[in-house]
Design a protein around this motif. Structure first.
Motif, PDB file in Angstrom:
ATOM      1  N   SER A   1      -9.662 140.407  79.899  1.00  0.00           N
ATOM      2  CA  SER A   1      -8.432 141.009  80.391  1.00  0.00           C
ATOM      3  C   SER A   1      -7.829 140.143  81.479  1.00  0.00           C
ATOM      4  O   SER A   1      -8.537 139.672  82.375  1.00  0.00           O
ATOM      5  CB  SER A   1      -8.703 142.412  80.955  1.00  0.00           C
TER       6      SER A   1
ATOM      7  N   THR B   1      -5.138 144.736  75.823  1.00  0.00           N
ATOM      8  CA  THR B   1      -4.924 143.357  76.246  1.00  0.00           C
ATOM      9  C   THR B   1      -6.210 142.537  76.098  1.00  0.00           C
ATOM     10  O   THR B   1      -7.228 142.856  76.686  1.00  0.00           O
ATOM     11  CB  THR B   1      -4.464 143.302  77.712  1.00  0.00           C
TER      12      THR B   1
ATOM     13  N   ASN C   1      -5.780 139.163  76.719  1.00  0.00           N
ATOM     14  CA  ASN C   1      -4.863 138.067  77.044  1.00  0.00           C
ATOM     15  C   ASN C   1      -5.436 137.108  78.070  1.00  0.00           C
ATOM     16  O   ASN C   1      -4.790 136.762  79.058  1.00  0.00           O
ATOM     17  CB  ASN C   1      -3.519 138.628  77.518  1.00  0.00           C
ATOM     18  N   THR C   2      -6.680 136.682  77.837  1.00  0.00           N
ATOM     19  CA  THR C   2      -7.268 135.629  78.658  1.00  0.00           C
ATOM     20  C   THR C   2      -7.829 134.546  77.747  1.00  0.00           C
ATOM     21  O   THR C   2      -7.972 134.726  76.533  1.00  0.00           O
ATOM     22  CB  THR C   2      -8.418 136.158  79.533  1.00  0.00           C
TER      23      THR C   2
ATOM     24  N   ILE D   1      -2.834 142.473  72.467  1.00  0.00           N
ATOM     25  CA  ILE D   1      -2.000 141.482  73.160  1.00  0.00           C
ATOM     26  C   ILE D   1      -2.890 140.287  73.490  1.00  0.00           C
ATOM     27  O   ILE D   1      -3.888 140.432  74.199  1.00  0.00           O
ATOM     28  CB  ILE D   1      -1.404 142.081  74.439  1.00  0.00           C
ATOM     29  N   LEU D   2      -2.525 139.101  73.003  1.00  0.00           N
ATOM     30  CA  LEU D   2      -3.448 137.977  73.124  1.00  0.00           C
ATOM     31  C   LEU D   2      -2.756 136.719  73.622  1.00  0.00           C
ATOM     32  O   LEU D   2      -1.546 136.548  73.511  1.00  0.00           O
ATOM     33  CB  LEU D   2      -4.124 137.713  71.772  1.00  0.00           C
ATOM     34  N   GLN D   3      -3.581 135.828  74.176  1.00  0.00           N
ATOM     35  CA  GLN D   3      -3.142 134.513  74.625  1.00  0.00           C
ATOM     36  C   GLN D   3      -3.869 133.399  73.869  1.00  0.00           C
ATOM     37  O   GLN D   3      -3.250 132.443  73.414  1.00  0.00           O
ATOM     38  CB  GLN D   3      -3.390 134.351  76.129  1.00  0.00           C
TER      39      GLN D   3
ATOM     40  N   SER E   1       1.132 137.524  74.006  1.00  0.00           N
ATOM     41  CA  SER E   1       1.276 137.771  75.436  1.00  0.00           C
ATOM     42  C   SER E   1       2.322 136.856  76.054  1.00  0.00           C
ATOM     43  O   SER E   1       2.580 135.741  75.573  1.00  0.00           O
ATOM     44  CB  SER E   1      -0.075 137.541  76.131  1.00  0.00           C
TER      45      SER E   1
ATOM     46  N   GLN F   1       1.707 135.272  78.458  1.00  0.00           N
ATOM     47  CA  GLN F   1       0.883 134.126  78.833  1.00  0.00           C
ATOM     48  C   GLN F   1       1.013 132.964  77.855  1.00  0.00           C
ATOM     49  O   GLN F   1       0.600 131.842  78.162  1.00  0.00           O
ATOM     50  CB  GLN F   1      -0.595 134.537  78.907  1.00  0.00           C
TER      51      GLN F   1
ATOM     52  N   ASN G   1      -5.564 132.320  84.179  1.00  0.00           N
ATOM     53  CA  ASN G   1      -5.658 132.448  82.732  1.00  0.00           C
ATOM     54  C   ASN G   1      -6.977 133.058  82.284  1.00  0.00           C
ATOM     55  O   ASN G   1      -7.209 133.212  81.082  1.00  0.00           O
ATOM     56  CB  ASN G   1      -5.460 131.079  82.064  1.00  0.00           C
TER      57      ASN G   1
END
Length: 791
Positions: free
Chosen positions: A38, A68, A70-71, A97-99, A119, A121, A191
């Motif tokens: 996260s 999320t 999203n890291t 939700i992703l990065q 994301s 990001q 990140n």
């Protein structure tokens, strides 16, 4: 023509209390994180059991829950990521939700039940980037916060993907996903969800002190119709680190305006703005929505603390502080005292209050108050006092939250049912997806005097599922004889059959989860034996094409040349001068390309390919479309396209890249783990650079690169204006020189030295190149996270 749907109001949930605050104040959906992966690792976040209860509660009210992830994911964390994705698919979250493209690749290949949201990001900021997401199977893009309404509308006209945009809350000074500031200072990577917020600190420029990188808070409450007209389908509120009170106030305010009929909108807006004053944020700004050059987004004279400023301490006696309060103060309010030293503040709840020498429950504005705190001799005269929560706070204990979750009915599964009566048995056949359950039950029948057994009778009985989490969809009944089955017997059959169907569905889901998890784990690359040292190759990033004769140095294999928009406008001349070096030139694309610049680069790329150049380095998802229809290319990625694990590397290969740049923030242990996986993709590693700690669209008035910005700890930074962007760099260079042999043993072969900050033929440039050839460390440089590790 049907009216467009009202945009979704999407609220943060960093705690169970905040989740219920969002639900009770009108959020259509919430986004939250698990305790791993996260981007808000400091939030309370949730267990999978919490998440299941939240989904049950939200779905029971027709709301949604997005999760999320999203890291960025380290190599050793991939098995845990697979387990998490399997769980999320089984729980049927409404979106992920992703990065990191490891999440994208594994979900796309093995967990098709997951809807994917990109994301913010991922730094998607133009139509080409959104179209690329669409091709990759995403259903929604969370746009970069640097876009104006005009730019968002232009993206909407060019794409079909759902667009989500922030409307309220804290802003980052730099482009999300591209900030290395926190990580540079201590390994706490933004990140990876561990940002230490160095941008909120005070810095000195010449004789001026200020908060140069601390933006005000976004508040777009005035612009909701314009955002909807621009094509934004989801209005997102920032704040997973914020209190339930903040969530309640902000969600309630925006719900009020969204639901107001046109004649009442003006009054709703006035009331909503009053309500937002209870959210204890920073000064409001519309950010970039009204244009690309806002003047109120970051004001160096404004302290970047959240909360309502009450005043400065005038006296300290032990644990007691006295100050003149600018706002009403009440027992139960929560205060934070911020020291002049700019270090972290200290918060406490007001449990006693004095006006003069008399105890009081309430102090009016402009009153001199004395407040005891639990901290003796911690505060100093002149420290600032902020109110960060009021006595009117939304309060719901953790136990009460969990009782509410437990009371939420499990989400029902829809089944189709067939029934037939054969002799003295009622045959039932239920279908759920590919699962079929069939049973026959002995029944007692009587000739019907009236109301014989019929499809309507069966629907009335089997339309009620009792305790089984089932919903009846289609019901088909074959020709039924004119008989009656006792209602009590039918209900008992329904209860027994539905319980069996529910167990079969649960078992099918569990088997489905295990199979998907097994297949995903089987695809993770095993660690191989440490490789034999490979031959070293050296590439150099230069800042000026006129330095291309550096290729006369036999130790330099390739040159990276930044393809800036300035250079792109005169690319024909540059291409002619470099035509004899075409095989050794890699054109490096700027990671930020707003629409006009993207079009300029599109033309430049076509001209370069026509001139015989074929190597380009991509730094944003919006770059892929620049090469559509072109052949014979060698495409690679820079470190801004995150590659922290082997699944991400494989993802880039599948998207058409033949070489991958490893991540600049990475550490020794993770590099070793990654390089021991045989991805079949060559990698490059930047080993010396001036790290761009922040890249921003925000201009800092009056700050130039000829003088240093200095932190309160003596660290020195430079601020440059590059092609309309503000870039903050540390005056200390990043360098892994002296570790090249070790990196070669790990499996790294191609090293990149960045000399664009100093010039390849300057004294410093020559010194760096000589050290790279000899693998000799340079004094006064930083190894970034290589040795200390990246959290």
């Amino acid at each position: 023509m049907t009216a467009p749907l009202k945009p979704e109001l999407l609220a943060p949930a960093g705690s169970l209390e905040a989740f219920f605050a969002a639900m009770e104040n009108g959020a259509d959906a919430v986004y939250c994180g698990l305790r791993d992966f996260s981007a808000r690792a400091k939030a309370k976040n949730f267990t999978t059991a919490d998440l299941e209860g939240m989904l049950n509660h939200a779905h029971g009210q027709g709301r949604k829950v997005y999760l999320t992830l999203n890291t960025l994911v380290k190599e050793a964390e991939l098995p845990q990521l697979v387990d998490t994705l399997a769980t999320l698919e089984a729980l049927r979250v409404d979106g992920v939700i992703l990065q990191d493209l490891a999440v994208w690749r594994l979900a796309r290949r093995h967990f098709p039940g997951l809807e994917l949201h990109a994301s913010t990001q991922m730094t998607v900021h133009n139509a080409a980037g959104v179209r690329q997401l669409e091709r990759m199977g995403f259903t929604r893009a969370v746009l970069a916060r640097e876009l104006s309404l005009t730019e968002i509308a232009a993206i909407r006209r060019e794409t079909r993907l759902e667009l989500e945009h922030f409307i309220h809350g804290a802003l980052c000074f730099g482009f999300s996903g591209q900030c290395y500031f926190s990580s540079w200072l201590g390994g706490k990577s933004g990140n990876r969800g561990r940002c230490a917020q160095p941008c909120r600190r005070r810095y000195r420029y010449h004789q001026q002190e200020g908060y140069f990188f601390s933006p005000n808070d976004l508040s777009a409450i005035d612009l909701l119709p314009e955002l909807a007209a621009a094509g934004v389908c989801s209005f997102k509120i920032e704040g997973r680190m914020k209190s339930a009170e903040y969530v309640a106030s902000v969600v309630g305010a925006y719900r009020r305006v969204l639901d107001a009929p046109p004649p009442g909108r003006k009054e709703a807006l006035r009331a909503a703005k009053e309500q937002l004053k209870l959210s204890f944020g920073r000064l409001p700004t519309r950010g970039f929505l009204t244009g690309p050059n806002p003047t109120d987004i970051a004001v160096p004279s404004v302290k970047g603390s959240t909360g309502r400023f009450l005043g400065e301490i005038t006296a300290v006696r032990g644990g007691e502080i006295s100050f003149k309060t600018r706002d009403r103060l009440h027992l139960g309010d929560r205060l934070r005292v911020q020291p002049k030293s700019d270090q972290a503040g200290t918060a406490f709840t007001v449990k006693a209050l004095q006006l003069g020498r008399k105890p009081a429950k309430l102090a009016p504005p402009d009153a001199l108050v004395t407040v005891p705190s639990p901290f003796v001799n911690r505060f100093r005269k002149g420290d600032a006092v902020f109110k960060v929560s009021s006595e009117q706070a939304f309060t719901l204990s953790d136990a009460a939250c969990r009782r509410r979750l437990a009371a939420a009915a499990p989400r029902a599964e829809t089944i189709n049912l067939s029934a037939r009566l054969a002799g003295e048995h009622l045959h039932l056949h239920a279908r759920w997806n590919e699962l079929a359950v069939e049973r026959a039950y002995p029944v007692t029948t009587y000739p019907a005097q009236n109301n014989p057994l019929s499809p309507d009778t069966l629907r009335e009985v089997f339309g009620r599922s009792g305790e089984a989490p089932l919903l009846l969809g289609e019901l088909h009944a074959e020709a039924l004889p004119p008989v009656v089955i006792p209602p009590k017997q039918l209900k008992e059959i329904r209860r027994e059959f539905y319980q069996e169907v529910a167990r079969a569905i649960a078992a099918s889901r569990a088997a489905y989860r295990r199979e998907h998890q097994r297949a995903a784990l089987a695809e993770l690359l095993p660690a191989g034996a440490p490789q034999a040292a490979v031959a070293r190759e050296l590439s150099v990033l230069i800042g000026d094409p006129r330095e291309a004769h550096l290729l006369n140095d036999p130790s330099v294999e390739r040159l990276f040349i930044p393809l800036s928009t300035r250079l792109a406008r005169q690319i024909a001349l540059g291409a002619r001068k470099l035509r004899n070096r075409r095989e050794q030139i890699v054109w490096d694309l700027p990671f930020i390309l707003f629409e006009p610049d993207w079009q300029i680069l599109k033309q430049a790329v076509a001209e370069l390919v026509a001139a015989g150049f074929c190597a380009f380095r991509l730094n944003n998802l919006g770059h892929f479309e620049l090469f559509e229809g072109l052949e014979g290319l060698r495409l690679s990625s820079g470190y801004r396209l995150f590659s922290l694990n082997s699944q991400a590397v494989l993802a880039w290969r599948e998207l058409g890249l033949g070489e991958v740049g490893l991540y600049l923030e990475d550490d020794r242990d993770n590099l070793a783990d990654l390089l021991r996986r045989d991805t079949g993709v060559p990698t490059s590693l930047t080993i010396h650079a001036r790290v761009p700690l922040i890249t921003s669209r925000i201009r800092i008035k009056g700050v130039r690169s000829d003088r240093s910005l200095v932190s309160d700890r003596g660290e020195k930074y430079s601020v440059d204006d590059r092609s309309g962007l503000t870039v903050l760099t540390s005056e200390t260079e990043f360098s892994l020189l002296g570790h090249l042999q070790e990196l070669q043993r790990l499996g790294a072969a191609h090293f990149v030295v960045e000399l664009d900050h100093c010039g390849a033929f300057s004294e410093r440039g020559k010194q760096i190149l000589a050290a790279a050839k000899d693998d000799r460390p340079l004094a006064g440089t930083s190894k970034f996270n290589f040795e200390m590790g990246m959290e």
